[in-house]
Design an enzyme around this catalytic site. Structure first.
Site, PDB file in Angstrom:
ATOM      1  CB  SER A  70      -1.093  -0.006   1.274  1.00 43.05           C
ATOM      2  OG  SER A  70      -1.911   0.856   1.034  1.00 43.05           O
ATOM      3  CG  HIS A 208      -6.131  -2.437   0.609  1.00 45.86           C
ATOM      4  ND1 HIS A 208      -5.368  -2.046  -0.584  1.00 45.86           N
ATOM      5  CD2 HIS A 208      -5.286  -1.424   1.709  1.00 45.86           C
ATOM      6  CE1 HIS A 208      -4.442  -1.292  -0.164  1.00 45.86           C
ATOM      7  NE2 HIS A 208      -4.190  -0.924   0.771  1.00 45.86           N
TER       8      HIS A 208
END
Length: 247
Positions: A70, A208
């Site tokens: 990320s 995610h």
């Protein structure tokens, strides 16, 4: 290994243990958390990258690979650029996990997370599958956690990268195919940011934070690619396309 926004070096504890028989594992600790809790926060990606690059430049010579998840993926990307510009000693491979290509920011929220009130930021924290629910329920812990979390989101949400900015090493992109923040076409666009080979590895059903349930498969991908490093990777694609493979 470069953690996500709000993450710390301990986020990679399980990965460090699994990979330690293959390589020396170093996990980045951003300012303002755990053993660096008293250090001044850095709220921009370039500043975080400069700090990491300066530390890495002091390491002994030898091949090095970066893995960033990320926010950590773009911090790793910018640190790689700084090292290459300084003395050509950039990473032999970049693993970019759970992040759209640098010139294509991930889908965010409105309002911007770093501008949220403490109450809204706490609610946002509760929604993260990577956060221990006990953290958001403990006012004392929140006093410690919220400032670096807000600072990291400021870094993420103010980061910009011009199209065509590149590094010279191969890039392995890893992403859950159900990640709401990273459409697959935006993950594949990492090919625009390397002059070497680029591949996209998807994890079926992963969101995610696919890194948690897909731990064993991710370790397999990392160790397999490290086994190909530092041997030269094909560069014929010249960063124009991404090879899509299943882990």
């Amino acid at each position: 290994m470069f953690p996500h926004a709000g993450g710390s070096a301990s986020s990679f504890r399980a990965y460090s243990a699994a990979l330690s028989s293959h390589c020396r594992v170093l996990c980045v600790q951003y300012p303002g958390r755990q053993d660096r809790v008293r250090d001044t926060l850095v709220g921009d990606v370039q500043g975080l990258a400069r700090g990491v690059a300066a530390d890495i430049a002091r390491l002994e010579d030898g091949p090095i690979a970066f893995f960033g998840h990320s926010m950590g993926a773009v911090v790793a990307f910018e640190a790689a650029r700084l090292l290459q510009q300084a003395d050509g000693r950039g990473p032999a491979r970049l693993f970019a996990s759970g992040r759209a290509a640098p010139a294509r920011p991930p889908r965010g929220t409105t309002p911007l997370v770093h501008l949220m009130s403490d109450a809204d930021l706490t609610a946002h924290l509760r929604q993260s599958t990577a956060t221990d629910p006990r953290v958001a329920a403990d006012p004392d812990l929140l006093e410690v956690v919220l400032p670096p979390l807000r600072s990291d989101y400021r870094a993420v949400e103010t980061y910009s990268c011009p199209p065509g900015r590149q590094i010279a090493c191969p890039v392995t992109v890893l992403v859950g195919d159900k990640d709401p923040l990273v459409p697959l076409e935006n993950a594949a666009a990492w090919a625009e940011h390397t002059s070497a080979d680029c591949e996209l590895v998807t994890f079926p059903g992963g969101d995610h934070f696919y890194l948690l349930p897909s731990h064993d498969r991710v370790v397999e991908v990392i160790t397999d690619r490290l086994g190909r490093t530092p041997a030269a990777a094909p560069a014929a694609r010249n960063g124009r396309s991404t090879r899509h493979v299943e882990p």
